[in-house]
Design a protein around this motif. Sequence first.
Motif: not given
Length: 177
Positions: A50-57, A81-85, A87-91
């Motif tokens: 979802l984040l990838y789609y939102v950031f990309y488009h 830009f989606k990675f830190p988000i 990463f933190l939710t996964g952690f």
Amino acid sequence: MSVLKNIEARIEKTLTTVIDFFYPPFRKLMPLDLFRYGCCGGLNLALEWLLYYVFYHFVFHARVFDLGFIAFTPHIAAFVFKFPITFLTGFWMARHISFSGSTLRGRTQIVRYLLVTLVNILINYLGLKLFVEVFQWWPTVSYVIISIICVTFSYLTNKFYSFKKAKTDGNPPIDPE
């Protein structure tokens, strides 16, 4: 308890309750922490998509993102830009839902979780290079195989390293850091 801690506790309890509700049919197939890990990983993966789609488009509008000193193609910018988000939710989900019994301090856990994540990125990169460019396998098949390797590696290293539990020998747990 602060307002944020109260909200966090509610989210943790709700997610754990919902995930555990679906566990009984899988009880004979896998332990609860593996089931929780799979569910949390699936949730985080959906958030990544979802984040990838939102950031990309909608953020980068499928255009190069130029910071002046470095330019990112839109697909790389969306990933970065989606990675830190995620990463933190996964952690957070690993710490509070999948491996909630860990006796390590949070700082130790997040550093170890980051190391596991970085190794996974390296496994993905090297695996794709090897399978696709050297062995000439199809990229999608290669990625599926690498994903299975990474998920297995992640589960085991997070369970026994990032979020390990102290041995129950009657002594209090000792955090080496």
